[in-house]
Design an enzyme around this catalytic site. Structure first.
Site, short mmCIF file in Angstrom:
data_model
loop_
_atom_site.label_atom_id
_atom_site.label_comp_id
_atom_site.label_asym_id
_atom_site.label_seq_id
_atom_site.Cartn_x
_atom_site.Cartn_y
_atom_site.Cartn_z
N GLU A 150 -36.39 14.75 51.69
CA GLU A 150 -36.49 14.05 50.39
C GLU A 150 -36.27 12.57 50.68
OE1 GLU A 150 -34.47 13.54 46.04
OE2 GLU A 150 -34.31 15.54 46.92
N HIS B 194 -37.86 8.75 50.53
CA HIS B 194 -38.81 8.10 49.63
C HIS B 194 -39.37 6.79 50.17
CE1 HIS B 194 -37.56 11.12 46.78
NE2 HIS B 194 -36.30 10.73 46.90
N PHE C 8 -30.06 0.81 34.10
CA PHE C 8 -28.70 1.33 34.21
C PHE C 8 -28.15 1.23 35.63
CE2 PHE C 8 -31.94 4.67 34.22
CZ PHE C 8 -31.79 5.21 35.48
N HIS D 138 -39.31 17.17 42.15
CA HIS D 138 -38.34 16.07 42.16
C HIS D 138 -38.04 15.63 40.74
CE1 HIS D 138 -36.87 11.91 42.77
NE2 HIS D 138 -36.38 12.42 43.90
N ASP E 62 -32.15 11.90 50.78
CA ASP E 62 -32.50 11.16 49.56
C ASP E 62 -32.49 9.66 49.84
OD1 ASP E 62 -33.34 10.63 47.00
OD2 ASP E 62 -31.64 11.59 46.01
#
Length: 332
Positions: free
Chosen positions: A8, A10, A24, A165, A288
């Site tokens: 995972e 990116h 945020f 995802h 991640d």
């Protein structure tokens, strides 16, 4: 542990910012993330330092799914897949693999692009960022809906996995987050949205029609190893027509049609519970990156109190089988 495979991980191209609004998120943190999304040499250095042999790359969220115009989504999916094939796969074939970005706004076009990406570009599957917007940002198409099933038929025939995802909740469904916007993304909203999307797939009968489908969930299954047993228990008392057309108990699908990754989770107790629920053969190492640190999660995983046999399965062997990868000599 050396030789880990992470999946995972990116990226985004300089001319296509796929990350959407992150009001945020701390600006300094997010600025560093955006920089790392677009580089590969520094990424390889980090991989070498942390025993990661291969990273399987995917376009960061909300990706193609956040584009409301189907024709533009089709064009950009092809453009992004060509970009990562040229800039990562062809340049660093022993270090990077890729999951395709797909225009699910048009399920037939998505199937066509997945077939092209797998058969012509050498991709290892696809990553889908939750629901797809069609027409406007408050209109969602979910992956269990009837118009998407022909896409799943093609996925099964290709024999590749699909990573589901997260995305943040639809704008018109964010009332409960008012005043707590920091929970919209990875802190909470991502997991809730993705777990519910996965439950829809499980209850829809999709895996009864296409039993060889494989779905990957990050973050140790978005909480499902801990919450799905109660869902299963309570559905026994609900009218059958209120919870889909599935033929098996929900946990059977989680154990047989899903893989769960360690992405973004550093807690030993959570990993141990996931091992007890689904077994070591169904868990995959992931970071991640660049939202999380390769060093932080590698240290956590490499030292967690599990058997070395399970560590090897989770760290690399399961991914090698799932993605049909060969071991390679890592160039430092």
């Amino acid at each position: 542990m050396e030789g880990k495979i992470a999946l995972e991980e990116h990226w985004e191209s300089p001319d296509f910012s796929a990350t959407g609004s992150h009001d945020f998120t701390d600006a300094q943190y997010f600025g560093a993330v955006q920089k790392r999304l677009q580089e590969f040499d520094k990424r390889i250095q980090d991989m070498n330092k942390n025993g990661i042999e291969t990273s399987i790359l995917s376009l960061t969220q909300p990706g193609i799914e956040g584009i409301t115009d189907p024709e533009r989504a089709i064009k950009l999916a092809k453009q992004m897949n060509d970009y990562i094939a040229e800039h990562a796969l062809s340049k660093y074939p022993h270090r990077f693999k890729a999951l395709a970005a797909l225009p699910l706004q048009d399920p037939k076009a998505a199937g066509d692009e997945l077939e092209r990406a797998v058969n012509e570009l050498g991709f290892s599957g696809a990553l889908i960022n939750g629901y797809s917007n069609i027409g406007d940002e408050n209109t969602a198409q979910y992956l269990d809906e009837p118009q998407v099933w022909p896409f799943w038929e093609r996925v099964e025939k290709l024999g590749v996995p699909v990573y589901l995802h997260p995305r943040i909740p639809l704008p018109n469904q964010q009332r409960i987050y008012e005043g707590y916007e920091g929970l919209l993304g990875s802190a909470w909203g991502f997991g809730v949205e993705t777990a519910m999307h996965a439950i829809r797939l499980i209850l829809s009968g999709l895996f009864d029609r296409y039993p060889n489908l494989t779905i990957i969930l990050g973050h140790l299954g978005e909480g499902l190893p801990f919450t799905l047993p109660r869902v299963e228990h309570r559905l026994r008392h609900q009218r059958a027509e209120t919870h889909g057309n599935h033929q098996k108990a929900p946990m059977e699908y989680l154990r047989n049609n899903f893989y769960l990754t360690t992405s973004g989770v550093f807690r030993t107790q959570a990993l141990l519970d996931t091992l007890l629920e689904v077994g070591a053969d169904r868990i995959l190492f992931s970071v991640d990156y660049p939202y999380e640190s390769m060093e932080e999660i590698s240290l956590s995983f490499d030292s967690c109190p599990i058997s070395e046999n399970d560590r090897l399965k989770i760290g690399s062997e399961n991914a090698k089988k799932l993605f049909q990868l060969d071991s390679v000599k890592v160039e430092k």
